[in-house]
Scaffold this motif. Structure first.
Motif, PDB file in Angstrom:
ATOM      1  N   ASP A  48     115.633  -0.718   8.694  1.00 52.55           N
ATOM      2  CA  ASP A  48     116.805  -0.996   9.528  1.00 52.55           C
ATOM      3  C   ASP A  48     116.376  -1.596  10.868  1.00 52.55           C
ATOM      4  OD1 ASP A  48     118.809  -0.265   7.829  1.00 52.55           O
ATOM      5  OD2 ASP A  48     119.292   1.628   8.824  1.00 52.55           O
ATOM      6  N   ASN A  49     117.181  -2.516  11.354  1.00 50.38           N
ATOM      7  CA  ASN A  49     116.979  -3.130  12.676  1.00 50.38           C
ATOM      8  C   ASN A  49     115.655  -3.867  12.816  1.00 50.38           C
ATOM      9  OD1 ASN A  49     119.482  -2.041  13.624  1.00 50.38           O
ATOM     10  ND2 ASN A  49     118.449  -0.082  13.847  1.00 50.38           N
ATOM     11  N   THR A  50     115.116  -4.364  11.691  1.00 47.56           N
ATOM     12  CA  THR A  50     113.873  -5.145  11.748  1.00 47.56           C
ATOM     13  C   THR A  50     114.112  -6.602  11.378  1.00 47.56           C
ATOM     14  OG1 THR A  50     113.307  -4.673   9.432  1.00 47.56           O
ATOM     15  CG2 THR A  50     112.453  -3.142  11.109  1.00 47.56           C
ATOM     16  N   GLY A  51     115.332  -6.939  10.965  1.00 48.90           N
ATOM     17  CA  GLY A  51     115.625  -8.300  10.517  1.00 48.90           C
ATOM     18  C   GLY A  51     115.134  -8.545   9.100  1.00 48.90           C
ATOM     19  N   ALA A  52     114.855  -7.488   8.363  1.00 55.72           N
ATOM     20  CA  ALA A  52     114.320  -7.611   7.005  1.00 55.72           C
ATOM     21  C   ALA A  52     115.361  -8.170   6.043  1.00 55.72           C
ATOM     22  CB  ALA A  52     113.844  -6.255   6.508  1.00 55.72           C
TER      23      ALA A  52
END
Length: 95
Positions: A48-52
Motif C-alpha cells: 500500500d502507498n508504494t505506487g505498486a
C-alpha cells in the motif's frame, strides 16, 4: 542438497541486485499463494502507498493465485525488506 539459509539467500540476492541494476529501479516481485482473499489482501497491504502495480492471476483450478507486483524501489535493501514482510504471510511462495 543443502538448503540455503534465509540470511545467505538475502545476502546473495542483495549482491545480485547491486550488480545488475541502477537504483532507484522498478522491481518485479512474483509470489504464489493459496486463493485466499485474506492472504492476498495481506500482500496488498504490504505494498500500500508504494505506487505498486499488482496483477493477480488464478490457477486453472482456482486453488492458487499468482501475484505479480511491479514497484519502484530505492535500493536493494528496500527490495529485501519487502520480501521479508511478505515472507511473514503464511503459505506464500516467493519466485
Amino acid at each position: 542438497m543443502d538448503k540455503e539459509t534465509p540470511e545467505a539467500f538475502y545476502k546473495r540476492l542483495r549482491e545480485q541486485l547491486v550488480e545488475t541494476s541502477a537504483w532507484p529501479s522498478n522491481y518485479l516481485y512474483k509470489f504464489i499463494v493459496q486463493s485466499n482473499p485474506e492472504k492476498i489482501s495481506s500482500i496488498h497491504k504490504i505494498f500500500d502507498n508504494t505506487g505498486a502495480v499488482i496483477d493477480l492471476k488464478e490457477s486453472k483450478n482456482g486453488k492458487y493465485t499468482s501475484v505479480s507486483i511491479t514497484v519502484n524501489m530505492k535500493n536493494p535493501d528496500a527490495v529485501i525488506e519487502k520480501y521479508k514482510e511478505v515472507g511473514k504471510v503464511d503459505g506464500v511462495i516467493s519466485l
